[in-house]
Design an enzyme around this catalytic site. Structure first.
Site, short mmCIF file in Angstrom:
data_model
loop_
_atom_site.label_atom_id
_atom_site.label_comp_id
_atom_site.label_asym_id
_atom_site.label_seq_id
_atom_site.Cartn_x
_atom_site.Cartn_y
_atom_site.Cartn_z
CG ASN A 292 11.10 24.17 -4.00
OD1 ASN A 292 11.58 23.38 -4.81
ND2 ASN A 292 9.82 24.15 -3.70
CD GLU B 271 8.94 20.59 -5.69
OE1 GLU B 271 8.30 20.06 -6.61
OE2 GLU B 271 9.05 21.84 -5.57
CE1 TYR C 93 6.78 22.60 -1.96
CE2 TYR C 93 6.86 20.20 -1.82
CZ TYR C 93 6.60 21.35 -2.54
OH TYR C 93 6.17 21.25 -3.84
CG ASP D 113 7.53 26.52 -1.79
OD1 ASP D 113 6.70 27.44 -1.65
OD2 ASP D 113 7.57 25.79 -2.80
CG ASN E 297 3.39 25.96 -2.44
OD1 ASN E 297 3.60 26.44 -3.55
ND2 ASN E 297 3.68 24.71 -2.14
CG ASP F 91 10.59 25.59 -10.21
OD1 ASP F 91 11.23 25.29 -9.19
OD2 ASP F 91 9.52 25.03 -10.53
CG HIS F 92 11.17 27.68 -5.77
ND1 HIS F 92 10.32 28.27 -4.87
CD2 HIS F 92 10.44 26.74 -6.42
CE1 HIS F 92 9.13 27.72 -4.96
NE2 HIS F 92 9.17 26.78 -5.90
#
Length: 325
Positions: free
Chosen positions: A66, A94, A178, A217, A219, A314-315
């Site tokens: 991601n 993303e 995603y 991802d 989530n 941030d991943h």
């Protein structure tokens, strides 16, 4: 008055054209320097096992990441990592970028150019974008051209958000995914659960035909060891009982969480850290990114690793090695 407006428009168009040309030249210069640019990585960032438990050698390396915005990721030298890792398949989530607005460096990675030391080491690239600009989006890059590529779940309610690409190869499917976030105050939790069910049904039909490798991802932090602070997050998006039970139901339908198969008790293994409160340096993270495979290729797994020290989003990236071809 009208003539001045026309002249002004011509001037603006000329300036825009010149600006685009300058940007293109800058991108081309970056591409020229890309292969030799130093990376802020260590040799250990690329280590992984390449042999199965029964001694077969890996024939397929897949990387998933991601990137939290493709353009920002490129500017943070994300492509340097791809060149060093050299996966057979790269799955991105993303991306937040349309195919018509790709950085020049990405275009230079397409099939044909010599990206690594191997001739024709570039990628066939596929993109699935959200209708909303700058939102969501996934991409799949592969060195071997797929037999077929499909976009989304085939359900109008879901497919405007650019969340899924399925690539069919001779012996397997690969999916980059995603999964929708349930949002602040769980405003989208009900929708997320509908999406979970529809996705489970979708992939269930695929696995009747051939093995499935899904990555991206999801989530959700599945269990308490997949999140640094489980007690304070039980009603936060990504760790609700509903999301976790849906993920359990998916796995129980004939799939393997590859990382947990190899590391059933490992703690502190995360793939996402918020940018706030120095979470990454403190390793206060979540494991949201997964490689999930059908049980019929469980014995083909060589390794499933988390590249937690690789920066750029941030991943962090995750990598799967399989002896499947």
């Amino acid at each position: 008055m009208g003539k001045r407006k026309t002249d002004s428009k011509v001037d603006k168009d000329a300036k825009k054209t010149k600006k685009n040309k300058i940007r293109q030249e800058e991108d081309e210069k970056k591409v020229t320097d890309l292969k030799d640019e130093k990376m802020e990585t260590k040799p250990s960032d690329f280590e992984s096992k390449t042999v199965t438990a029964d001694g077969r050698t890996s024939t397929l390396k897949i990387c998933s990441w991601n990137v939290a915005g493709l353009k920002a990721w490129v500017n943070k030298n994300g492509l340097n990592y791809v060149i060093k890792e050299d996966p057979d398949v790269l799955c991105l989530q993303e991306t937040k970028c349309t195919e018509n607005d790709l950085p020049g460096q990405v275009l230079q990675m397409k099939n044909g150019p010599k990206v690594t030391n191997v001739s024709n080491s570039g990628y066939y690239m596929y993109w699935c974008n959200a209708e909303k600009k700058g939102y969501s989006g996934v991409s799949l890059w592969c060195k071997l051209k797929p037999l077929k590529v499909t976009y989304g779940l085939g359900i109008k309610e879901h497919d405007s958000e650019g969340r899924l690409i399925t690539a069919e190869f001779e012996k397997y499917y690969i999916i980059t995914i995603y999964v929708p976030n349930s949002g602040q105050k769980l405003i989208r939790l009900d929708y997320r659960r509908i999406w979970n069910t529809d996705y489970k049904n979708y992939v269930g039909e695929l696995k009747k035909k051939k093995p499935v490798i899904m990555c991206g991802d999801f989530n959700v932090a599945h269990t308490e060891i997949d999140i640094a602070n489980p007690n304070s997050n039980k009603r936060n998006a990504g760790f609700t009982e509903e999301e976790r039970s849906d993920f359990t139901a998916l796995l129980q339908d004939g799939y393997i969480d590859t990382f947990r198969k190899l590391n059933p008790e490992k703690t502190g293994a995360y793939t996402f850290w918020t940018y706030m409160m120095n979470a990454r340096s403190k390793n206060k993270g979540w494991r949201l990114d997964y490689f999930i495979v059908t049980k019929d290729i469980e014995d083909d797994i060589c390794d499933s690793v988390i590249r937690s020290s690789v920066m750029g989003s941030d991943h962090c990236p995750i990598v799967l090695n399989l002896a499947i071809l």
